[in-house]
Design a protein around this motif. Structure first.
Motif, PDB file in Angstrom:
ATOM      1  N   VAL A 148       0.836  -1.208   0.000  1.00  0.00           N
ATOM      2  CA  VAL A 148       0.000   0.000   0.000  1.00  0.00           C
ATOM      3  C   VAL A 148       0.866   1.253   0.000  1.00  0.00           C
ATOM      4  N   CYS A 149       1.926   1.207   0.801  1.00  0.00           N
ATOM      5  CA  CYS A 149       2.809   2.383   0.880  1.00  0.00           C
ATOM      6  C   CYS A 149       3.490   2.649  -0.457  1.00  0.00           C
ATOM      7  N   GLY A 150       3.986   1.601  -1.122  1.00  0.00           N
ATOM      8  CA  GLY A 150       4.623   1.783  -2.420  1.00  0.00           C
ATOM      9  C   GLY A 150       3.660   2.324  -3.460  1.00  0.00           C
ATOM     10  N   ALA A 151       2.419   1.812  -3.434  1.00  0.00           N
ATOM     11  CA  ALA A 151       1.432   2.320  -4.388  1.00  0.00           C
ATOM     12  C   ALA A 151       1.112   3.785  -4.137  1.00  0.00           C
ATOM     13  N   ARG A 152       1.023   4.177  -2.874  1.00  0.00           N
ATOM     14  CA  ARG A 152       0.752   5.584  -2.545  1.00  0.00           C
ATOM     15  C   ARG A 152       1.913   6.488  -2.966  1.00  0.00           C
ATOM     16  N   LEU A 153       3.131   6.034  -2.769  1.00  0.00           N
ATOM     17  CA  LEU A 153       4.295   6.836  -3.155  1.00  0.00           C
ATOM     18  C   LEU A 153       4.345   7.034  -4.664  1.00  0.00           C
ATOM     19  N   VAL A 154       4.156   5.971  -5.405  1.00  0.00           N
ATOM     20  CA  VAL A 154       4.202   6.071  -6.864  1.00  0.00           C
ATOM     21  C   VAL A 154       3.056   6.936  -7.384  1.00  0.00           C
ATOM     22  N   ALA A 155       1.878   6.810  -6.778  1.00  0.00           N
ATOM     23  CA  ALA A 155       0.739   7.620  -7.217  1.00  0.00           C
ATOM     24  C   ALA A 155       0.969   9.105  -6.936  1.00  0.00           C
ATOM     25  N   ALA A 156       1.579   9.436  -5.796  1.00  0.00           N
ATOM     26  CA  ALA A 156       1.862  10.845  -5.483  1.00  0.00           C
ATOM     27  C   ALA A 156       2.862  11.436  -6.471  1.00  0.00           C
ATOM     28  N   ILE A 157       3.885  10.658  -6.828  1.00  0.00           N
ATOM     29  CA  ILE A 157       4.877  11.165  -7.785  1.00  0.00           C
ATOM     30  C   ILE A 157       4.240  11.341  -9.165  1.00  0.00           C
ATOM     31  N   ARG A 158       3.402  10.393  -9.570  1.00  0.00           N
ATOM     32  CA  ARG A 158       2.754  10.494 -10.871  1.00  0.00           C
ATOM     33  C   ARG A 158       1.815  11.706 -10.930  1.00  0.00           C
ATOM     34  N   ALA A 159       1.092  11.952  -9.824  1.00  0.00           N
ATOM     35  CA  ALA A 159       0.144  13.073  -9.822  1.00  0.00           C
ATOM     36  C   ALA A 159       0.868  14.411  -9.954  1.00  0.00           C
ATOM     37  N   VAL A 160       1.938  14.598  -9.212  1.00  0.00           N
ATOM     38  CA  VAL A 160       2.643  15.885  -9.272  1.00  0.00           C
ATOM     39  C   VAL A 160       3.383  16.038 -10.594  1.00  0.00           C
ATOM     40  N   LEU A 161       3.825  14.940 -11.182  1.00  0.00           N
ATOM     41  CA  LEU A 161       4.523  15.033 -12.460  1.00  0.00           C
ATOM     42  C   LEU A 161       3.571  15.369 -13.598  1.00  0.00           C
ATOM     43  N   VAL A 162       2.385  14.779 -13.578  1.00  0.00           N
ATOM     44  CA  VAL A 162       1.411  15.039 -14.637  1.00  0.00           C
ATOM     45  C   VAL A 162       0.785  16.420 -14.473  1.00  0.00           C
ATOM     46  N   LYS A 163       0.563  16.844 -13.220  1.00  0.00           N
ATOM     47  CA  LYS A 163      -0.081  18.134 -12.966  1.00  0.00           C
ATOM     48  C   LYS A 163       0.777  19.293 -13.414  1.00  0.00           C
ATOM     49  N   GLY A 164       2.061  19.212 -13.191  1.00  0.00           N
ATOM     50  CA  GLY A 164       2.939  20.323 -13.550  1.00  0.00           C
ATOM     51  C   GLY A 164       3.596  20.167 -14.893  1.00  0.00           C
ATOM     52  N   SER A 165       3.115  19.262 -15.723  1.00  0.00           N
ATOM     53  CA  SER A 165       3.751  19.017 -17.014  1.00  0.00           C
ATOM     54  C   SER A 165       3.242  20.006 -18.050  1.00  0.00           C
ATOM     55  N   ALA A 166       4.099  20.253 -19.043  1.00  0.00           N
ATOM     56  CA  ALA A 166       3.711  21.124 -20.152  1.00  0.00           C
ATOM     57  C   ALA A 166       3.895  20.427 -21.491  1.00  0.00           C
ATOM     58  N   ASN A 167       4.209  19.133 -21.438  1.00  0.00           N
ATOM     59  CA  ASN A 167       4.477  18.410 -22.671  1.00  0.00           C
ATOM     60  C   ASN A 167       3.229  17.752 -23.235  1.00  0.00           C
ATOM     61  N   GLY A 168       2.186  17.591 -22.404  1.00  0.00           N
ATOM     62  CA  GLY A 168       0.935  17.107 -22.936  1.00  0.00           C
ATOM     63  C   GLY A 168       0.741  15.616 -22.805  1.00  0.00           C
ATOM     64  N   GLU A 169       0.179  15.037 -23.850  1.00  0.00           N
ATOM     65  CA  GLU A 169      -0.286  13.650 -23.818  1.00  0.00           C
ATOM     66  C   GLU A 169       0.863  12.650 -23.731  1.00  0.00           C
ATOM     67  N   GLU A 170       1.988  12.947 -24.340  1.00  0.00           N
ATOM     68  CA  GLU A 170       3.101  11.991 -24.327  1.00  0.00           C
ATOM     69  C   GLU A 170       3.653  11.791 -22.920  1.00  0.00           C
ATOM     70  N   LEU A 171       3.826  12.872 -22.184  1.00  0.00           N
ATOM     71  CA  LEU A 171       4.321  12.761 -20.813  1.00  0.00           C
ATOM     72  C   LEU A 171       3.303  12.060 -19.920  1.00  0.00           C
TER      73      LEU A 171
END
Length: 591
Positions: free
Chosen positions: A274-297
Motif C-alpha cells: 500500500v505504501c509503495g502504491a501511494r508513493l508512486v501515485a503521489a509522484i505520478r500526480a505531481v509530475l502530470v499536474k505540472g507538465s507542459a508536454n501534454g499527452e506523451e508525458l
C-alpha cells in the motif's frame, strides 16, 4: 542455467546483507552503467574547469575515459589507446563524487564481494571482470524481467510514447524514491529539483551547490536546512537577507514540502504494498499536474507508475517468502539504540527494504545504447522549460572569461557605495518644529563665512560728527543730519520705527510745549537701545568716521523729518562727561 542478470542479483544481495561490515551507512545506493557514465562526465567537466576554466567536456573524451576507467577498476589489461592528460585527477574526482553522495558503482560491489561472501554458501565469483566489462559497455544485454502484469484485452490500445521520454520519466520516479532512501544522492536531487516546474532553473541549482560547498554538506541537506530556517527560525536564526537562496524560497519550499509528504507516507503506512502504491501515485500526480508536454508525458507517467507498483508487490512477496524460509535477504535499515521514538524509528523498515531492492534492480538494467541521448542536451521536456542534461544543469550560468569584468577602481567604488549609509528621508514636522535641531551638511560651516567679495546685506549707519551743545539740550533740530544719520530699512528695528512715528506725529501737531519732553523721551529711548547693542557694533561704529561711508541719501518726502538720536550719541556724551578729579589724574599720568 543462471543468466547474467541472476548472477548480478546474487552479487548485489550478498552486498546488501553484509554491507554494514565495510560501509558506515546501510542506505548506500548503487549506480548502474548510466549513472556511472553521468558521474564520470561531471568529474571530467570539473577537472577541465580547474585547469582550462570551462565546465564542459567532449563526448569522445568521455567515452575514452569511460573505457580506461572500466579497465583500471576491473584490473584488466589497459587498452591500446593512450590515456587522457589529467586521467588521475579525473579518477580522483569520480571517487570523491561517489563518496560524497553515499553511493557505489557495480565495479566496487564486485571488488567488495570477495570479502563479504560466505565461504560455504556463496559462490567464489558469480560474475567475472570480463563479463561485467561487457555488460557495462553495452556489448551484452541482460535479459529483461518477465512481464507478470495483467494481460490487456485485444481491443485496448496503448498510447504512443517514445523510448527516450519513457526513460526520462522512469529516471525521475526512481530519483524521488532514491531520495527517500539516501538523501545524500546529489544526482537524484539534480533530476528532481525542477521536475515538475518550480521555477528552479540553472541559477537556483548553482546557488544550492555553492551553499552546499560552503557548508560541506549534500545538496539535499543544504536545501532542507535553508527551508527549515525560514519556516521555524526566529529573527536571530533566519538566513541573512543577502543569502542567494532567498530568491528561490517559493520553489525550494514547494520541493521540500513534497518530499515531506512522501516521508509521511513512508512512515505512516506499514504495509509495503500500500505504501509503495501511494508513493508512486503521489509522484505520478505531481509530475502530470505540472507538465507542459501534454499527452506523451502523461502516457509515459501512467505506464511507468503501473510497472513500478506491480514490481513493488512482487518484491514484497519475494522478501516475505524468503523470511519464512529463514533467509535474511536484504538487511533493512536497523533502528538506532538511542532513538527516542522506537516506533517511528522502526516504521517503514519493510517499505525501505522493498524500495532498496527496487533501486538495485534499476541499477542492473542494461545501459542506454545511445550515449549521445544520455549525455547530450537534447533531453525531453519534463519541467515546462527546455530539456537540459545533467552537465548543463551543473554548469554555472555565468561563464568565467579569465579576466576581471570591471577594473579594480570600479569594483572598489561599487563596494563603497553599498557600505555608505543611506540618507534619511525628511519627515513632515509638527507645529513644534522650532524645537528640532537641524542637522547641517558637512560643508555648512564653510559656507557660513562669506568671502570679502560678497557685499554686506545690511549697511550700518556711520557715526555722526560731534554734536553741539544745542543739539545735546534738544533745543534745535537739524533736518540734514537726521536724514543722513537715518538707519537703512534693512537694519531698522521695531523700537526705532515706533519712536520715529511718535516724533512725526508731534512735529505735525505743532505742539511746541511738549517738544522738549518728547525729545527727552526719544533721547532716553535711544540710550536704552544703545545699551542693548553688542560691543562689536559699537566698535564698528567708532572706527567709522566722516561722511564718505554713509549710505546714499534717499529721496525724502515733503514733510519735515524729526532728527533721531544715533546709537552712539548717548555713549559719546557719556565719554565726554568727566567725573570729579579725573582731569587732575589724567594730567598727572600724562606728565
Amino acid at each position: 542455467m543462471e543468466t547474467l542478470r541472476d548472477r548480478l542479483k546474487l552479487m548485489v544481495i550478498t552486498f546488501r546483507r553484509e554491507c554494514s561490515r565495510v560501509l558506515r551507512s546501510e542506505r548506500t545506493t548503487i549506480h548502474g552503467a548510466d549513472g556511472m557514465l553521468m558521474v564520470l562526465q561531471l568529474a571530467m567537466a570539473e577537472v577541465n574547469k580547474q585547469h582550462a576554466g570551462e565546465f564542459k567536456v567532449a563526448l569522445s573524451d568521455v567515452l575514452m575515459a569511460w573505457k580506461h576507467l572500466l579497465f583500471d577498476k576491473l584490473h584488466l589489461p589497459p587498452p591500446s589507446s593512450a590515456r587522457l592528460e589529467n586521467y588521475d585527477l579525473i579518477l580522483e574526482a569520480y571517487d570523491s563524487f561517489l563518496k560524497r553522495s553515499n553511493t557505489v558503482d557495480l565495479v566496487d560491489i564486485l571488488s567488495m564481494y570477495k570479502q563479504l561472501r560466505v565461504v560455504d554458501s556463496d559462490p567464489e565469483e558469480p560474475v567475472s571482470p570480463i563479463e561485467l566489462f561487457e555488460f557495462l559497455s553495452g556489448n551484452i544485454e541482460a535479459p529483461e524481467l518477465p512481464d507478470v502484469s495483467v494481460p490487456s484485452t485485444p481491443c485496448s490500445q496503448r498510447r504512443p510514447c517514445s523510448s527516450q521520454m519513457k526513460m526520462a520519466v522512469r529516471r525521475v520516479f526512481c530519483s524521488y524514491l532514491s531520495l527517500l532512501v539516501n538523501t545524500k544522492n546529489d544526482l537524484a536531487l539534480a533530476h528532481t529539483l525542477d521536475v515538475p516546474s518550480r521555477d528552479l532553473g540553472r541559477q537556483a541549482f548553482t546557488d544550492v551547490r555553492h551553499a552546499a560547498h560552503e557548508d560541506k554538506t549534500s545538496l539535499f541537506l543544504a536545501v532542507t536546512s535553508f527551508v527549515r530556517a525560514i519556516q521555524l527560525g526566529g529573527k536571530g536564526y533566519a538566513p541573512a537577507e543577502s543569502n542567494p537562496l532567498r530568491k528561490h524560497v517559493k520553489g525550494l519550499s514547494a520541493y521540500v514540502h513534497f518530499l515531506d509528504n512522501l516521508d509521511e507516507i513512508l512512515g505512516e503506512i506499514p504495509d509495503p504494498r500500500v505504501c509503495g502504491a501511494r508513493l508512486v501515485a503521489a509522484i505520478r500526480a505531481v509530475l502530470v499536474k505540472g507538465s507542459a508536454n501534454g499527452e506523451e508525458l502523461r502516457a509515459a507517467a501512467e505506464e511507468t507508475a503501473k510497472e513500478l507498483e506491480e514490481r513493488i508487490v512482487q518484491l514484497h512477496q519475494v522478501q516475505k517468502g524468503a523470511e519464512n524460509g529463514s533467509r535474511t535477504g536484504i538487511s533493512p535499515a536497523r533502528p538506532k539504540a538511542y532513538a527516542i521514538n522506537h516506533a517511528t524509528a522502526s516504521g517503514g523498515r519493510d517499505t525501505v527494504k522493498v524500495l532498496m531492492a527496487l533501486l538495485d534492480e534499476e541499477a542492473l538494467t542494461a545501459p542506454c545504447p545511445n550515449k549521445a541521448d544520455l549525455l547530450s542536451e537534447d533531453q525531453p521536456v519534463l519541467s515546462g522549460s527546455e530539456g537540459t542534461c545533467v552537465l548543463t544543469l551543473f554548469r554555472s550560468p555565468e561563464v568565467s572569461s579569465g579576466c576581471s569584468p570591471q577594473p579594480l577602481r570600479n569594483r572598489v567604488q561599487s563596494r563603497l557605495d553599498l557600505i555608505k549609509p543611506k540618507a534619511r528621508d525628511k519627515v513632515p514636522r509638527s507645529q513644534f518644529a522650532c524645537t528640532y535641531k537641524d542637522e547641517d551638511p558637512p560643508l555648512s560651516r564653510v559656507l557660513q563665512f562669506p568671502s570679502s567679495s560678497q557685499a554686506p546685506t545690511c549697511v550700518h549707519p556711520a557715526p555722526r560728527p560731534k554734536p553741539t551743545t544745542a543739539a545735546q539740550d534738544g533745543s534745535s533740530l537739524d533736518v540734514r543730519d537726521s536724514s543722513t544719520a537715518k538707519p537703512t530699512p534693512g537694519c531698522r528695528t521695531k523700537e526705532q520705527s515706533e519712536v520715529q512715528r511718535e516724533a512725526a506725529l508731534e512735529q505735525r501737531s505743532g505742539n511746541a510745549q511738549n517738544r522738549g519732553s518728547g525729545l527727552a523721551n526719544i533721547k532716553k529711548t535711544g540710550i536704552q537701545m544703545q545699551r542693548k547693542g553688542n560691543k562689536r557694533k559699537q566698535l564698528d561704529s567708532d572706527q567709522h568716521s566722516g561722511w564718505e561711508n554713509e549710505p546714499p541719501e534717499k529721496k525724502q518726502h515733503t514733510h519735515v523729518s524729526v532728527k533721531l538720536p544715533s546709537k552712539n550719541m548717548g555713549k559719546t556724551s557719556n565719554k565726554r562727561k568727566l567725573i570729579a578729579g579725573q582731569g587732575k589724574l589724567t594730567s598727572f599720568f600724562r606728565v
